[in-house]
Design a protein around this motif. Sequence first.
Motif, PDB file in Angstrom:
ATOM      1  N   SER A 374       0.798  -1.224   0.000  1.00 22.98           N
ATOM      2  CA  SER A 374       0.000   0.000   0.000  1.00 22.98           C
ATOM      3  C   SER A 374       0.832   1.275   0.000  1.00 22.98           C
ATOM      4  O   SER A 374       0.332   2.341  -0.356  1.00 22.98           O
ATOM      5  CB  SER A 374      -0.945   0.000   1.215  1.00 22.98           C
ATOM      6  OG  SER A 374      -0.203  -0.080   2.421  1.00 22.98           O
ATOM      7  N   LYS A 375       2.104   1.180   0.398  1.00 20.74           N
ATOM      8  CA  LYS A 375       2.967   2.361   0.454  1.00 20.74           C
ATOM      9  C   LYS A 375       3.911   2.384  -0.748  1.00 20.74           C
ATOM     10  O   LYS A 375       4.477   1.363  -1.125  1.00 20.74           O
ATOM     11  CB  LYS A 375       3.768   2.366   1.763  1.00 20.74           C
ATOM     12  CG  LYS A 375       2.920   2.382   3.015  1.00 20.74           C
ATOM     13  CD  LYS A 375       3.788   2.310   4.259  1.00 20.74           C
ATOM     14  CE  LYS A 375       2.939   2.305   5.519  1.00 20.74           C
ATOM     15  NZ  LYS A 375       2.095   1.093   5.623  1.00 20.74           N
ATOM     16  N   THR A 376       4.109   3.553  -1.319  1.00 22.19           N
ATOM     17  CA  THR A 376       5.001   3.689  -2.459  1.00 22.19           C
ATOM     18  C   THR A 376       6.448   3.473  -2.034  1.00 22.19           C
ATOM     19  O   THR A 376       6.897   4.025  -1.024  1.00 22.19           O
ATOM     20  CB  THR A 376       4.846   5.075  -3.101  1.00 22.19           C
ATOM     21  OG1 THR A 376       3.514   5.196  -3.620  1.00 22.19           O
ATOM     22  CG2 THR A 376       5.848   5.274  -4.230  1.00 22.19           C
ATOM     23  N   CYS A 377       7.159   2.656  -2.800  1.00 24.90           N
ATOM     24  CA  CYS A 377       8.561   2.380  -2.489  1.00 24.90           C
ATOM     25  C   CYS A 377       9.329   2.155  -3.785  1.00 24.90           C
ATOM     26  O   CYS A 377       8.739   2.011  -4.860  1.00 24.90           O
ATOM     27  CB  CYS A 377       8.690   1.163  -1.569  1.00 24.90           C
ATOM     28  SG  CYS A 377       8.038  -0.382  -2.254  1.00 24.90           S
ATOM     29  N   CYS A 378      10.646   2.138  -3.693  1.00 24.81           N
ATOM     30  CA  CYS A 378      11.458   1.924  -4.881  1.00 24.81           C
ATOM     31  C   CYS A 378      12.730   1.180  -4.515  1.00 24.81           C
ATOM     32  O   CYS A 378      13.097   1.074  -3.330  1.00 24.81           O
ATOM     33  CB  CYS A 378      11.784   3.247  -5.579  1.00 24.81           C
ATOM     34  SG  CYS A 378      12.791   4.371  -4.598  1.00 24.81           S
ATOM     35  N   LEU A 379      13.397   0.675  -5.543  1.00 26.19           N
ATOM     36  CA  LEU A 379      14.594  -0.123  -5.336  1.00 26.19           C
ATOM     37  C   LEU A 379      15.483  -0.027  -6.577  1.00 26.19           C
ATOM     38  O   LEU A 379      14.982   0.139  -7.696  1.00 26.19           O
ATOM     39  CB  LEU A 379      14.215  -1.589  -5.092  1.00 26.19           C
ATOM     40  CG  LEU A 379      15.333  -2.542  -4.667  1.00 26.19           C
ATOM     41  CD1 LEU A 379      15.720  -2.272  -3.218  1.00 26.19           C
ATOM     42  CD2 LEU A 379      14.893  -3.990  -4.816  1.00 26.19           C
ATOM     43  N   HIS A 380      16.786  -0.137  -6.350  1.00 28.61           N
ATOM     44  CA  HIS A 380      17.748  -0.220  -7.448  1.00 28.61           C
ATOM     45  C   HIS A 380      18.195  -1.680  -7.515  1.00 28.61           C
ATOM     46  O   HIS A 380      19.119  -2.095  -6.808  1.00 28.61           O
ATOM     47  CB  HIS A 380      18.938   0.714  -7.180  1.00 28.61           C
ATOM     48  CG  HIS A 380      19.917   0.777  -8.297  1.00 28.61           C
ATOM     49  ND1 HIS A 380      21.257   0.496  -8.134  1.00 28.61           N
ATOM     50  CD2 HIS A 380      19.759   1.076  -9.612  1.00 28.61           C
ATOM     51  CE1 HIS A 380      21.878   0.631  -9.288  1.00 28.61           C
ATOM     52  NE2 HIS A 380      20.996   0.985 -10.196  1.00 28.61           N
ATOM     53  N   PRO A 381      17.549  -2.522  -8.333  1.00 32.30           N
ATOM     54  CA  PRO A 381      17.783  -3.969  -8.314  1.00 32.30           C
ATOM     55  C   PRO A 381      19.236  -4.378  -8.510  1.00 32.30           C
ATOM     56  O   PRO A 381      19.704  -5.341  -7.887  1.00 32.30           O
ATOM     57  CB  PRO A 381      16.897  -4.480  -9.455  1.00 32.30           C
ATOM     58  CG  PRO A 381      15.810  -3.471  -9.546  1.00 32.30           C
ATOM     59  CD  PRO A 381      16.468  -2.163  -9.262  1.00 32.30           C
ATOM     60  N   ALA A 382      19.987  -3.678  -9.380  1.00 31.33           N
ATOM     61  CA  ALA A 382      21.375  -4.062  -9.632  1.00 31.33           C
ATOM     62  C   ALA A 382      22.224  -3.965  -8.375  1.00 31.33           C
ATOM     63  O   ALA A 382      23.252  -4.640  -8.255  1.00 31.33           O
ATOM     64  CB  ALA A 382      21.968  -3.186 -10.731  1.00 31.33           C
ATOM     65  N   SER A 383      21.786  -3.147  -7.419  1.00 31.79           N
ATOM     66  CA  SER A 383      22.514  -3.002  -6.160  1.00 31.79           C
ATOM     67  C   SER A 383      21.905  -3.824  -5.030  1.00 31.79           C
ATOM     68  O   SER A 383      22.465  -3.880  -3.942  1.00 31.79           O
ATOM     69  CB  SER A 383      22.532  -1.526  -5.722  1.00 31.79           C
ATOM     70  OG  SER A 383      23.153  -0.718  -6.682  1.00 31.79           O
ATOM     71  N   ALA A 384      20.755  -4.448  -5.285  1.00 33.79           N
ATOM     72  CA  ALA A 384      20.046  -5.132  -4.203  1.00 33.79           C
ATOM     73  C   ALA A 384      19.614  -6.531  -4.625  1.00 33.79           C
ATOM     74  O   ALA A 384      20.400  -7.472  -4.548  1.00 33.79           O
ATOM     75  CB  ALA A 384      18.840  -4.276  -3.777  1.00 33.79           C
ATOM     76  N   THR A 385      18.374  -6.688  -5.089  1.00 36.95           N
ATOM     77  CA  THR A 385      17.811  -8.021  -5.340  1.00 36.95           C
ATOM     78  C   THR A 385      18.567  -8.805  -6.400  1.00 36.95           C
ATOM     79  O   THR A 385      18.540 -10.032  -6.409  1.00 36.95           O
ATOM     80  CB  THR A 385      16.341  -7.905  -5.767  1.00 36.95           C
ATOM     81  OG1 THR A 385      16.252  -7.013  -6.893  1.00 36.95           O
ATOM     82  CG2 THR A 385      15.492  -7.368  -4.623  1.00 36.95           C
TER      83      THR A 385
END
Length: 427
Positions: A374-385
């Motif tokens: 429900s909350k807006t979020c973001c991620l930089h996949p190359a640095s994380a997942t």
Amino acid sequence: MSNYKTGTKCVQAGYSPKNGEPRQIPIYQSTTFKYDTSEEMGKLFDLEASGYFYSRLQNPTNDCVAARIAELEGGSAAMLTSSGQAASFYSVFNIASCGDHIVSSSAIYGGTYNLFAVTMKRMGIEFTFVAPDCSDEELEKAFRPNTKAVFGETIANPALDVLDIERFANAAHKHGVPLIIDNTFATPINCRPFEWGADIVTHSTTKYMDGHASGVGGCIVDSGKFDWTKYPDKFPGLCTPDNSYHGVTYTERFGLEGAYITKATVQLMRDLGSIQSPQNAYLINLGLESLQLRMKRHCENAQAVAEYVKAHDKIEWVRYCGLEGDKNYALGQKYLPNGSCGVISFGVKGGRKAAETFMKNLKLASIETHVADSKTCCLHPASATHRQMNDDELRGAGVSPDLIRFSCGIEEKEDIIADIAQALQTI
């Protein structure tokens, strides 16, 4: 219940209280269940009666929630797992073992890719990864005599490629194997893969089904339509006696509608665990009740954000199948005509450094190793997942170094866009 519309199933399916019983699904927070005689319990261990004796295998709360998800997907049976990762593992390991082979789309969640390419490879199961838009010839070439299944994601995380489910299902069935689809991003609100030929569906219920980042979980749903008995040599675990359960043959005892999930429960869950806690199942059930309402808002917000960033001069590219001109637009219209999901991917001009600057200046959206709530979020996949992948593997999964996975929540779209706008100004 099968005659009701999806929104009604979100609220009503899987649990019908009798007179004087709790209206909401109860939390059966108990490891064990009492019986009057050893003979009664023995029938449970022999799979001659239905019931509960230990929550590592089954729990009434979990089964009610699994039944609701099965109804939503149009499946015959389902089981909950402790995580989406466990669901992916069990869905494959239930029919494949050392010396077997799986065909998988390369555009899948980074954790699933690592599970397949590294961990399950050490178990002796080989995977061939093909691009979701590969040619028919490339797809055909990927199969081997020991192939046991095909795996893909309805909407790839985070590449957002839309899988041509029907094409992959036809290829799988041509070789006598099932198609397993991770339907986490689309949810059964926006796509029901069984209607397009898929045989098994998995979910990370941690995402939209929960919807509030409150409980980790997974689910496996069986369509009940794949005829394992046509290929007894390919699927001996389902078609020949199981000596660990007094010689029961799952397809004979439980039929096509129950064999796959029963085997996964009494073999894999028995031996490996990964049961979902009844408390988490209860939380997921609460999320399911509002799933249809939330998915509509997620998709509306994502469409607005995608259109905004596409027109912004500091955005290099944007991917969202709801955008005309997107490479997945036609497949999106085919499989997801009422909306896809709340996640978009885009790249900021200036590459990785610019992406990091943009993300650290967001105020409403938060940087999280999470998505689809429900909350807006973001991620930089190359640095994380996806950081365990090299550049070639990243490209194969549709992940570039500048890719930002932006998950639109259910806030007002104007506020989400305003947050993006002010963060872009800092670049």
